[in-house]
Design a protein around this motif. Structure first.
Motif, PDB file in Angstrom:
ATOM      1  N   GLY A 121       0.813  -1.219   0.000  1.00 39.48           N
ATOM      2  CA  GLY A 121       0.000   0.000   0.000  1.00 39.48           C
ATOM      3  C   GLY A 121       0.841   1.262   0.000  1.00 39.48           C
ATOM      4  N   ALA A 122       2.168   1.099   0.074  1.00 35.61           N
ATOM      5  CA  ALA A 122       3.140   2.189  -0.110  1.00 35.61           C
ATOM      6  C   ALA A 122       3.166   3.217   1.023  1.00 35.61           C
ATOM      7  CB  ALA A 122       2.955   2.879  -1.457  1.00 35.61           C
ATOM      8  N   GLY A 123       2.621   2.893   2.177  1.00 38.77           N
ATOM      9  CA  GLY A 123       2.675   3.812   3.308  1.00 38.77           C
ATOM     10  C   GLY A 123       4.074   3.867   3.911  1.00 38.77           C
ATOM     11  N   ILE A 153      13.743   4.913  -3.162  1.00 39.61           N
ATOM     12  CA  ILE A 153      12.404   4.449  -3.561  1.00 39.61           C
ATOM     13  C   ILE A 153      11.493   5.610  -3.986  1.00 39.61           C
ATOM     14  CG2 ILE A 153      12.632   2.485  -1.985  1.00 39.61           C
ATOM     15  CD1 ILE A 153      10.560   3.725  -0.163  1.00 39.61           C
ATOM     16  N   GLY A 154      11.822   6.825  -3.579  1.00 42.12           N
ATOM     17  CA  GLY A 154      10.973   7.972  -3.898  1.00 42.12           C
ATOM     18  C   GLY A 154       9.814   8.076  -2.921  1.00 42.12           C
ATOM     19  N   VAL A 155       9.818   9.144  -2.114  1.00 43.37           N
ATOM     20  CA  VAL A 155       8.778   9.319  -1.095  1.00 43.37           C
ATOM     21  C   VAL A 155       8.133  10.689  -1.275  1.00 43.37           C
ATOM     22  CG1 VAL A 155       8.397   9.623   1.393  1.00 43.37           C
ATOM     23  CG2 VAL A 155       9.879   7.784   0.583  1.00 43.37           C
ATOM     24  N   SER A 156       6.797  10.707  -1.185  1.00 37.76           N
ATOM     25  CA  SER A 156       6.096  11.995  -1.249  1.00 37.76           C
ATOM     26  C   SER A 156       5.274  12.181   0.019  1.00 37.76           C
ATOM     27  CB  SER A 156       5.187  12.045  -2.479  1.00 37.76           C
ATOM     28  OG  SER A 156       4.212  11.029  -2.398  1.00 37.76           O
ATOM     29  N   GLY A 157       5.096  13.416   0.411  1.00 45.98           N
ATOM     30  CA  GLY A 157       4.333  13.695   1.630  1.00 45.98           C
ATOM     31  C   GLY A 157       4.463  15.164   1.980  1.00 45.98           C
ATOM     32  N   ASP A 158       3.860  15.555   3.095  1.00 44.43           N
ATOM     33  CA  ASP A 158       4.004  16.962   3.482  1.00 44.43           C
ATOM     34  C   ASP A 158       4.420  17.078   4.950  1.00 44.43           C
ATOM     35  OD1 ASP A 158       1.755  16.519   4.925  1.00 44.43           O
ATOM     36  OD2 ASP A 158       0.506  17.993   3.904  1.00 44.43           O
ATOM     37  N   PRO A 174       6.686  16.685  -2.948  1.00 37.17           N
ATOM     38  CA  PRO A 174       5.360  17.163  -2.497  1.00 37.17           C
ATOM     39  C   PRO A 174       4.366  16.001  -2.474  1.00 37.17           C
ATOM     40  CG  PRO A 174       6.234  18.540  -4.257  1.00 37.17           C
ATOM     41  CD  PRO A 174       7.149  17.375  -4.157  1.00 37.17           C
ATOM     42  N   PRO A 175       3.307  16.125  -1.657  1.00 37.20           N
ATOM     43  CA  PRO A 175       2.360  15.010  -1.564  1.00 37.20           C
ATOM     44  C   PRO A 175       1.576  14.804  -2.864  1.00 37.20           C
ATOM     45  CG  PRO A 175       1.522  16.920  -0.383  1.00 37.20           C
ATOM     46  CD  PRO A 175       2.911  17.261  -0.809  1.00 37.20           C
ATOM     47  N   LEU A 176       1.084  13.571  -3.063  1.00 33.85           N
ATOM     48  CA  LEU A 176       0.165  13.333  -4.168  1.00 33.85           C
ATOM     49  C   LEU A 176      -1.124  14.104  -3.873  1.00 33.85           C
ATOM     50  CD1 LEU A 176       0.400   9.472  -4.849  1.00 33.85           C
ATOM     51  CD2 LEU A 176       1.819  11.301  -5.754  1.00 33.85           C
ATOM     52  N   THR A 206      -1.177  11.118   3.747  1.00 30.59           N
ATOM     53  CA  THR A 206      -0.345   9.925   3.914  1.00 30.59           C
ATOM     54  C   THR A 206       1.005  10.109   3.230  1.00 30.59           C
ATOM     55  OG1 THR A 206      -2.350   8.613   3.928  1.00 30.59           O
ATOM     56  CG2 THR A 206      -0.290   7.416   3.614  1.00 30.59           C
ATOM     57  N   ARG A 207       2.055   9.801   3.980  1.00 29.79           N
ATOM     58  CA  ARG A 207       3.392   9.794   3.373  1.00 29.79           C
ATOM     59  C   ARG A 207       3.500   8.494   2.569  1.00 29.79           C
ATOM     60  NH1 ARG A 207       8.829  11.113   6.889  1.00 29.79           N
ATOM     61  NH2 ARG A 207       7.667  13.015   7.349  1.00 29.79           N
ATOM     62  N   LEU A 208       3.785   8.613   1.286  1.00 30.96           N
ATOM     63  CA  LEU A 208       3.710   7.448   0.397  1.00 30.96           C
ATOM     64  C   LEU A 208       5.017   7.223  -0.364  1.00 30.96           C
ATOM     65  CD1 LEU A 208       0.194   8.204  -1.108  1.00 30.96           C
ATOM     66  CD2 LEU A 208       0.734   6.220   0.311  1.00 30.96           C
TER      67      LEU A 208
END
Lengths: 545, 149
Positions: A121-123, A153-158, A174-176, A206-208
């Motif tokens: 789920g990429a969390g 892995i590349g992480v997006s979030g705020d 930046p977050p999705l 969610t940080r993904l």
């Protein structure tokens, strides 16, 4: 076959991230993997949005329902219901090659290239010191490896309200974009933020492990709402992206169709006994060191077999999990954006008022791309009325997934039993105490009360059974006494010189936060430490640095 | 809708079982989306049977299915009653299989995709759909008792 510096068993989240620092250090690394792949559905799915495919693709039934109709669920609520036909390759062949007996614990293992994380789920939920309180390592030990893995892995979030619990991440994108339902809940949270925070409830995007920007040739995430079915633009992290990068190194070798059966330590390293699935032949491969990353249960099976520890009980852990369909009243009569991702929109941490070390993690999903017929099945009304009703309600429908932490008890055990036909089987007994159950019910009540304040009204609570979270851990814990099945703080298996453990089996307890990102960071730590030992020659001499 | 309409396809070449499945597909499809499914959808329904329902139907289940084939208008009522009295039933599983087939067909996608409604429209539609659902249960229960025995 020549001796390599390290053999890594498994190509999942742990395997590829343990292999990376070894390969990067110039060491010769061989990865042994069963390596099942989806050879069937991936090519059928066009790069279009979910709603566009639904309106235009005459072949959509092939991947949405499956050529063998494997996407139509007739049984009880299943473990891994999110494993859609294009993701079912993840658990293929496991019943045959990895038998498990349990009436109290549902097991999902993987023999796929990329392992269980092919359907992750990429969390991304880094642990803090409190989360690691039972382990002989702390946040500081993992911090550089969280950073390294996040970049890989590349992480997006705020930087929202969850930041204090997850920590900094210098490479974070930046977050999705969150969907309309997520936006409504988030707006309500911001209005009631102070009161909710005072009640121990913290909510954020969610940080993904997903790229919102172009990153290492992947992404940006196209927001097609197809994340349960396909890996569009490779934006969401799958271990096979790292495997592809590893394959570009000359000092890395990938051997698939291999099932590792056991290992023996020999002078100068390890001998690994492997079954070649293509021809049924047994192979013996030699290496200076061995990194077990076959998944917590897979690695434990191989270790117990190799150490001759049949019938010896070891702990087993898995986050207790409940999911709750909810009606999000904030969406009543509101238009829905079509552009969205299918992963968790929002994540909440809810702390117990009397005990700040106890908390639950809840993730809010919108229900759309998994199709209506799966919900229609659960409705007591006629199919046609359920269809009409759910179609009207669909914009309001959400799922809250609640995870609890887990700790070992004498009633949560795993044993390797010798089988009559020469094939041994894992036997798992997992029973929660009444106190654990009561605490979880209280925690769920508290977190759902907060979600009600945000307009999310629970319809029913569904407990899919123990093991359903597919977050297995704790079977060969760090810090176990020497002589006990377990490992030291560097994750070197007790009683061995050069066998290391890199997956979830090493965590003595697990918090409510999802484990996968921390498994990756710890695997990177194990690989980094092993690379140092191998380069300094310390391991060859059988001593540690 | 009359049974004759539903079985108008070339039936001479079909064996009895396939003919029965064809009638089921037509009845269920019509119940779900208000028009007969296409030949392709019928074929997918027939092909799904040995995979999803390898076991023989019980005499009671067979009676219900036969009644639905003969009286397609009764499908929604029997389904509604069965949903309340015994949801794990072959009839409901077969209708669900047809639902999945239709949902994943572009021609019927609009029956399954949500639309934006105003608050008032949504309330009115929910009210009507709920009323209809309850009515079907109430009318379906006596019918199920009669047909099931």
């Amino acid at each position: 076959m020549d001796t390599v510096d390290a053999i890594v068993v498994g190509s999942g989240a742990a395997g590829v991230n343990a292999a990376w620092p070894l390969v990067e250090a110039g060491l010769r690394v061989r990865m042994l993997d069963f390596g099942n792949k989806d050879r069937h559905y991936e090519s059928l799915i066009a790069h279009k949005s979910w709603s566009e495919l639904r309106r235009s693709d005459p072949h959509q039934h092939r991947y949405f329902v499956g050529d063998q109709l494997e996407g139509i669920p007739f049984g009880d609520v299943r473990v891994g219901a999110q494993l859609t036909p294009p993701r079912l390759f993840i658990s293929e062949d496991c019943e045959r090659f990895l038998p498990v007996d349990s009436s109290t614990f549902a097991v999902t293992e993987s023999l796929a290239e990329g392992g269980l994380a092919s359907g992750w789920g990429a969390g991304v939920f880094p642990f803090d010191d409190a989360d690691l309180a039972d382990a002989p390592i702390n946040r500081q030990d993992l911090a550089p490896h969280y950073e390294a893995v996040a970049e890989r892995i590349g992480v997006s979030g705020d930087q929202g309200d969850l930041q204090p619990f997850f920590g900094e991440c210098s490479s974070m994108m930046p977050p999705l974009e969150i969907d309309s339902a997520g936006e409504q809940v988030f707006k309500r949270y911001q209005k009631r933020r102070d009161a909710l925070r005072a009640a121990g409830f913290h909510l954020g995007k969610t940080r993904l492990a997903a790229c919102s920007e172009l990153h290492r040739g992947r992404g940006p995430h196209p927001h097609l709402d197809m994340d349960f079915w396909a890996d569009a633009k490779r934006a969401v992290y799958r271990p096979r992206w790292t495997l592809e990068e590893l394959k570009a190194f000359e000092n890395f070798e990938y051997q698939d169709r291999r099932l590792v059966e056991h290992f023996n330590e020999v002078p100068g390293g390890v001998e690994v006994c492997v079954r070649n699935i293509s021809n049924g032949q047994q192979e013996r491969q030699r290496s200076r060191s061995l990194v077990m990353a076959a998944g917590a249960l897979g690695s434990t099976r191989i270790v117990l077999r190799s150490l001759g520890m049949h019938d010896r009980p070891v702990p087993v852990l898995c986050n207790p999990y409940t999911y709750v369909p909810v009606l999000n009243t904030g969406m009543w009569g509101k238009p829905c954006k079509d552009r969205r991702h299918s992963l968790a929109q929002l994540t909440a941490l809810s702390f117990s008022p009397g005990d700040r070390s106890r908390y639950t993690q809840a993730q809010l999903y919108s229900y759309r791309s998994l199709l209506l017929f799966k919900l229609i099945k659960e409705s007591p009304l006629s199919r046609v009325d359920s269809m009409a009703l759910l179609r009207l309600m669909q914009p309001l429908l959400g799922i809250i997934g609640i995870h609890h932490g887990d700790r070992p008890t004498p009633d949560k055990t795993l044993r390797l039993r010798a089988g009559g036909n020469g094939q041994d089987r894992l036997e798992i007994e997992y029973v929660q105490s009444k106190a654990e159950q009561a605490a979880q019910l209280a925690d769920e009540k508290r977190v759902l009360a907060c979600f009600r304040k945000l307009g999310c009204w629970p319809i029913k609570k569904i407990s899919p059974g123990h093991g359903a979270a597919i977050h297995y851990a704790g079977s060969l814990p760090m810090g176990a006494e020497s002589g006990e099945p377990g490992c030291d703080q560097d994750c070197r298996l007790n009683g061995t010189r050069s066998v290391y453990l890199a997956d979830g089996c090493v965590f003595p307890s697990i918090p409510a936060k999802g484990l996968t990102f921390t498994i990756m960071a710890n695997a990177d730590r194990v690989g980094t430490g092993l690379a140092r030992s191998l380069q300094s020659g310390a391991l060859r001499a059988g001593v540690r640095e | 809708m009359e049974t004759a309409e539903l079985t108008a396809e070339p039936k001479a070449a079909l064996d009895k079982e396939t003919q029965a499945l064809r009638c089921e597909a037509l009845a269920f499809g019509h119940c779900l989306v208000g028009k007969p499914p296409s030949e392709l959808e019928i074929q997918r329904y027939i092909a799904a049977q040995p995979i999803l329902f390898p076991d023989a139907a019980s005499p009671r289940e067979e009676r219900l299915l036969a009644y639905c084939r003969k009286h397609p208008a009764a499908v929604a009522y029997l389904d509604a009653a069965q949903g309340v009295l015994g949801p794990e039933n072959l009839l409901r599983k077969k209708i669900l299989a047809m639902t999945a087939i239709l949902e994943t067909t572009p021609q019927h996608s609009e029956h399954f995709l949500s639309r934006d409604y105003s608050r008032l429209q949504l309330l009115a539609r929910l009210g009507w759909t709920g009323f209809r659902a309850v009515l079907r249960v109430l009318l379906g229960i006596p019918l199920l008792k009669i047909v099931g025995h």
